[in-house]
Design an enzyme around this catalytic site. Structure first.
Site, PDB file in Angstrom:
ATOM      1  N   GLU A  20      37.324  76.858  22.438  1.00  0.00           N
ATOM      2  CA  GLU A  20      38.073  76.025  22.659  1.00  0.00           C
ATOM      3  C   GLU A  20      39.648  75.877  22.298  1.00  0.00           C
ATOM      4  O   GLU A  20      39.866  76.583  21.161  1.00  0.00           O
ATOM      5  CB  GLU A  20      37.866  74.545  22.019  1.00  0.00           C
ATOM      6  CG  GLU A  20      38.198  73.346  22.568  1.00  0.00           C
ATOM      7  CD  GLU A  20      38.048  72.716  23.848  1.00  0.00           C
ATOM      8  OE1 GLU A  20      38.971  72.106  24.458  1.00  0.00           O
ATOM      9  OE2 GLU A  20      36.993  73.139  24.194  1.00  0.00           O
ATOM     10  N   ASN A 203      45.345  79.750  19.106  1.00  0.00           N
ATOM     11  CA  ASN A 203      45.405  80.870  18.482  1.00  0.00           C
ATOM     12  C   ASN A 203      44.739  80.558  17.011  1.00  0.00           C
ATOM     13  O   ASN A 203      45.088  81.661  16.102  1.00  0.00           O
ATOM     14  CB  ASN A 203      46.819  81.515  18.355  1.00  0.00           C
ATOM     15  CG  ASN A 203      47.381  81.773  19.657  1.00  0.00           C
ATOM     16  OD1 ASN A 203      46.557  82.312  20.554  1.00  0.00           O
ATOM     17  ND2 ASN A 203      48.733  81.415  19.927  1.00  0.00           N
ATOM     18  N   ARG A 204      44.092  79.537  16.774  1.00  0.00           N
ATOM     19  CA  ARG A 204      43.502  79.438  15.408  1.00  0.00           C
ATOM     20  C   ARG A 204      44.425  79.277  14.302  1.00  0.00           C
ATOM     21  O   ARG A 204      44.092  79.458  13.184  1.00  0.00           O
ATOM     22  CB  ARG A 204      42.300  80.340  14.867  1.00  0.00           C
ATOM     23  CG  ARG A 204      41.189  80.356  16.341  1.00  0.00           C
ATOM     24  CD  ARG A 204      40.428  78.971  16.005  1.00  0.00           C
ATOM     25  NE  ARG A 204      39.221  78.977  16.847  1.00  0.00           N
ATOM     26  CZ  ARG A 204      39.150  78.396  18.305  1.00  0.00           C
ATOM     27  NH1 ARG A 204      40.227  78.092  18.752  1.00  0.00           N
ATOM     28  NH2 ARG A 204      37.928  78.458  18.826  1.00  0.00           N
ATOM     29  N   LEU A 205      45.672  78.854  14.713  1.00  0.00           N
ATOM     30  CA  LEU A 205      46.470  78.723  13.638  1.00  0.00           C
ATOM     31  C   LEU A 205      46.701  77.320  13.327  1.00  0.00           C
ATOM     32  O   LEU A 205      47.845  76.560  13.322  1.00  0.00           O
ATOM     33  CB  LEU A 205      47.962  79.169  14.060  1.00  0.00           C
ATOM     34  CG  LEU A 205      48.028  80.811  14.368  1.00  0.00           C
ATOM     35  CD1 LEU A 205      49.430  81.185  14.756  1.00  0.00           C
ATOM     36  CD2 LEU A 205      47.525  81.802  13.180  1.00  0.00           C
TER      37      LEU A 205
END
Length: 227
Positions: A20, A203-205
């Site tokens: 996601e 970007n999972r940041l």
């Protein structure tokens, strides 16, 4: 002999391929309320207003035995204020027994459709009996009977056994008659040591901002965690 099903079969879903992409607003320290409960109230209000969230007060309660064996289950938050977060249960249940021996607990609010989570860690203590009775009186009649019918976390032979106990109680306490509060049933208040607010990003940041209680027991510091 029946063939053994392999998770690598073509029809099997591959969880590694499920992703996601979160696109949300940045969460900064300047955005936060001075106290974690006030910040929780802000997010909780927004969550409750979202049609994508079915039960905004559903939380995962994680407990552990004295030797560190964990267990988790979903429970409904019933009250929160500066003193802590309150839920109710059978004190003889697994979580009740574990909290009696090891009061350290974690609460997780998984508000996935909003790409948000709140994680509360702290210590649990039983609420006063008056508070338990006051809440019990607000429960629907059927839920009050259910608290008596279910010896939570114990093994039963069948669902029929559970329903038979319920029907017996319903005959004893019909609709409109006051149901006494089970002596082994009551509330826990989780007094937080830390409260983390997690906001998902692409970007999972992700943003992870955590309130940590200071040594004076009153004030809080805020720290940013790496995602």
């Amino acid at each position: 002999m029946e063939p053994v099903t392999d998770a690598r079969d073509a029809d099997a879903l591959d969880p590694a391929a499920m992703r996601e992409v979160y696109r949300t607003m940045e969460l900064t320290v300047a955005d936060l309320a001075p106290e974690p409960v006030e910040q929780f109230a802000r997010w909780f209000k927004e969550t409750a207003a979202s049609p994508a969230i079915h039960e905004p007060n559903a939380m995962v309660v994680s407990t552990a035995t004295p030797d560190g064996r964990p267990s988790s289950r979903t429970v409904l938050l019933k009250h929160y204020d500066e003193a802590g977060f309150v839920f109710f249960t059978n004190y003889g249940s697994r979580k009740g027994r574990e909290l009696a021996e090891n009061p350290y607990v974690s609460l997780l609010f998984p508000w996935h459709p909003l790409a948000r989570q709140v994680v509360v860690t702290g210590r649990a203590a039983r609420v006063g009996r008056d508070e338990t009775v006051a809440y019990f009186r607000t429960r629907p009649h059927g839920s009050q009977l259910g608290a008596w019918a279910s010896r939570q976390s114990t093994v039963i032979e069948s669902r029929a056994e559970l329903l038979a106990r319920y029907e017996e109680l319903h005959a004893r306490y019909p609709e409109g008659e006051q149901v006494p509060v089970p002596p082994e049933w009551g509330g826990f208040r989780v007094v937080p040591d830390a409260v983390e607010f997690w906001q998902g990003h692409e970007n999972r940041l992700h943003d992870r901002l955590r309130y940590v209680r200071q040594e004076d027991g009153e004030s809080w510091r805020v720290e940013r965690l790496s995602p």
